[in-house]
Structures are given as structure tokens and as C-alpha cells.
Motif scaffolding. Structure first.
Motif, PDB file in Angstrom:
ATOM      1  N   SER A 185       0.710  -1.165  -0.068  1.00  0.00           N
ATOM      2  CA  SER A 185       0.306  -0.191   0.034  1.00  0.00           C
ATOM      3  C   SER A 185       0.924   1.228   0.036  1.00  0.00           C
ATOM      4  O   SER A 185       0.536   2.224  -0.859  1.00  0.00           O
ATOM      5  CB  SER A 185      -0.843  -0.180   1.183  1.00  0.00           C
ATOM      6  OG  SER A 185      -1.857  -1.062   1.059  1.00  0.00           O
ATOM      7  N   ALA A 186       2.017   1.321   0.756  1.00  0.00           N
ATOM      8  CA  ALA A 186       2.883   2.389   0.750  1.00  0.00           C
ATOM      9  C   ALA A 186       3.486   2.666  -0.344  1.00  0.00           C
ATOM     10  O   ALA A 186       3.622   3.696  -0.931  1.00  0.00           O
ATOM     11  CB  ALA A 186       3.917   2.300   1.929  1.00  0.00           C
ATOM     12  N   ALA A 187       3.999   1.424  -1.125  1.00  0.00           N
ATOM     13  CA  ALA A 187       4.714   1.665  -2.483  1.00  0.00           C
ATOM     14  C   ALA A 187       3.529   2.243  -3.465  1.00  0.00           C
ATOM     15  O   ALA A 187       4.001   3.225  -4.196  1.00  0.00           O
ATOM     16  CB  ALA A 187       4.914   0.467  -2.972  1.00  0.00           C
ATOM     17  N   TYR A 188       2.228   1.909  -3.640  1.00  0.00           N
ATOM     18  CA  TYR A 188       1.374   2.401  -4.011  1.00  0.00           C
ATOM     19  C   TYR A 188       1.078   3.849  -4.071  1.00  0.00           C
ATOM     20  O   TYR A 188       0.618   4.649  -5.001  1.00  0.00           O
ATOM     21  CB  TYR A 188      -0.075   1.547  -4.257  1.00  0.00           C
ATOM     22  CG  TYR A 188       0.091   0.126  -4.919  1.00  0.00           C
ATOM     23  CD1 TYR A 188       0.595   0.164  -6.497  1.00  0.00           C
ATOM     24  CD2 TYR A 188      -0.323  -0.931  -4.376  1.00  0.00           C
ATOM     25  CE1 TYR A 188       0.589  -0.907  -7.119  1.00  0.00           C
ATOM     26  CE2 TYR A 188      -0.150  -2.095  -4.988  1.00  0.00           C
ATOM     27  CZ  TYR A 188       0.412  -2.259  -6.380  1.00  0.00           C
ATOM     28  OH  TYR A 188       0.620  -3.351  -6.992  1.00  0.00           O
ATOM     29  N   VAL A 189       0.867   4.252  -2.699  1.00  0.00           N
ATOM     30  CA  VAL A 189       0.641   5.723  -2.394  1.00  0.00           C
ATOM     31  C   VAL A 189       1.875   6.420  -3.152  1.00  0.00           C
ATOM     32  O   VAL A 189       1.538   7.475  -3.421  1.00  0.00           O
ATOM     33  CB  VAL A 189       0.656   5.759  -0.979  1.00  0.00           C
ATOM     34  CG1 VAL A 189       0.712   7.365  -0.396  1.00  0.00           C
ATOM     35  CG2 VAL A 189      -0.629   5.305  -0.319  1.00  0.00           C
ATOM     36  N   ASN A 190       3.094   6.059  -2.989  1.00  0.00           N
ATOM     37  CA  ASN A 190       4.438   6.682  -3.538  1.00  0.00           C
ATOM     38  C   ASN A 190       4.291   6.650  -4.973  1.00  0.00           C
ATOM     39  O   ASN A 190       4.313   7.938  -5.483  1.00  0.00           O
ATOM     40  CB  ASN A 190       5.423   5.937  -3.087  1.00  0.00           C
ATOM     41  CG  ASN A 190       5.972   6.455  -1.629  1.00  0.00           C
ATOM     42  OD1 ASN A 190       5.985   7.841  -1.431  1.00  0.00           O
ATOM     43  ND2 ASN A 190       6.504   5.637  -0.992  1.00  0.00           N
TER      44      ASN A 190
ATOM     45  N   SER B 139       4.463  12.452   0.238  1.00  0.00           N
ATOM     46  CA  SER B 139       4.087  11.080  -0.048  1.00  0.00           C
ATOM     47  C   SER B 139       4.942   9.900   0.624  1.00  0.00           C
ATOM     48  O   SER B 139       4.246   9.172   1.309  1.00  0.00           O
ATOM     49  CB  SER B 139       4.480  10.592  -1.583  1.00  0.00           C
ATOM     50  OG  SER B 139       5.885  10.462  -1.733  1.00  0.00           O
TER      51      SER B 139
ATOM     52  N   SER C 149       2.629   7.646   3.026  1.00  0.00           N
ATOM     53  CA  SER C 149       2.572   6.121   2.913  1.00  0.00           C
ATOM     54  C   SER C 149       3.028   5.634   4.236  1.00  0.00           C
ATOM     55  O   SER C 149       2.618   4.429   4.438  1.00  0.00           O
ATOM     56  CB  SER C 149       3.650   5.978   1.858  1.00  0.00           C
ATOM     57  OG  SER C 149       4.974   6.361   2.205  1.00  0.00           O
TER      58      SER C 149
ATOM     59  N   VAL D 280      -0.237   5.312   6.135  1.00  0.00           N
ATOM     60  CA  VAL D 280      -1.135   4.115   5.539  1.00  0.00           C
ATOM     61  C   VAL D 280      -0.492   2.999   6.124  1.00  0.00           C
ATOM     62  O   VAL D 280      -1.258   1.992   6.575  1.00  0.00           O
ATOM     63  CB  VAL D 280      -0.990   4.120   3.904  1.00  0.00           C
ATOM     64  CG1 VAL D 280      -1.480   2.876   3.397  1.00  0.00           C
ATOM     65  CG2 VAL D 280      -1.877   5.394   3.381  1.00  0.00           C
ATOM     66  N   LEU D 281       0.855   2.790   6.084  1.00  0.00           N
ATOM     67  CA  LEU D 281       1.448   1.512   6.645  1.00  0.00           C
ATOM     68  C   LEU D 281       0.915   1.278   7.913  1.00  0.00           C
ATOM     69  O   LEU D 281       0.623   0.368   8.680  1.00  0.00           O
ATOM     70  CB  LEU D 281       2.971   1.659   6.402  1.00  0.00           C
ATOM     71  CG  LEU D 281       3.862   0.348   7.158  1.00  0.00           C
ATOM     72  CD1 LEU D 281       3.374  -0.852   6.662  1.00  0.00           C
ATOM     73  CD2 LEU D 281       5.225   0.527   6.866  1.00  0.00           C
TER      74      LEU D 281
END
Length: 102
Positions: A57-62, A87, A91, A94-95
């Protein structure tokens, strides 16, 4: 060795945080084995499952932020693109939510 990648400060800190989380989770697992838990995710998960889902999820937010940074600059009338630190903070938030409530 890593000359092929652009190692900006935010990128280096992001990957350092991931490495520290993996080490921390390993130590935590050795000291206190995990149990399955049902949070707001639609399945029972362990700490490791939530970490994996949270990192994705963190990677997608970035990636989403990087993709829309130019649009944000245009819409908000900024002189330059918004800082990548925004970001990073989003992220990590979110994590943290996935790890705590997932």
C-alpha cells in the motif's frame, strides 16, 4: 554498485525504514510469536501479513503521488512539483494504519 538508481534522500530513507521494519519484525516474532487476528481487512492476518500488505500500500501511495505530482503543480499553481516528503509521510501513515487496525 548502485549507480544505476537515483538515490535521493527520501528514497534512501524509505528503503532504510523498510529494512529497519523487517529487522524489527524478525526480532518481535522471535520474542513473541504472532497469532491470527481479524481487523478491518477481509481476512485473518498475522503481523507479517499486515506488514506485507502495508508495504504494498505504501509503495502504491508513493507511485500515485509521483504520477499526479505534475497535475498537483498545475492545479495548485505551484512553482515546482510538491515535495516527495509528502508522499513519504502519507505512505508511512497508511502503513501504520494497516499494521494497527488491519
Amino acid at each position: 554498485m548502485f549507480d544505476w538508481m537515483v538515490w535521493t534522500t527520501p528514497v534512501a530513507i524509505f528503503f532504510t525504514c523498510i529494512a529497519l521494519m523487517l529487522v524489527g519484525m524478525t526480532v518481535w516474532e522471535l520474542k513473541s510469536p504472532t497469532v491470527m487476528r481479524k481487523g478491518w481487512l477481509p481476512m485473518e492476518t498475522t503481523r507479517g501479513d499486515r506488514l506485507f500488505i502495508g508495504l504494498l500500500s505504501a509503495a502504491y501511495v508513493n507511485l500515485i503521488f509521483i504520477g499526479i505530482a505534475g497535475l498537483l503543480q498545475e492545479w495548485m499553481g505551484l512553482e515546482s512539483e510538491p515535495s516527495i516528503w509528502i508522499s513519504f509521510v502519507l505512505s508511512m501513515g497508511v502503513l501504520a494504519v494497516v499494521m494497527r487496525k488491519g
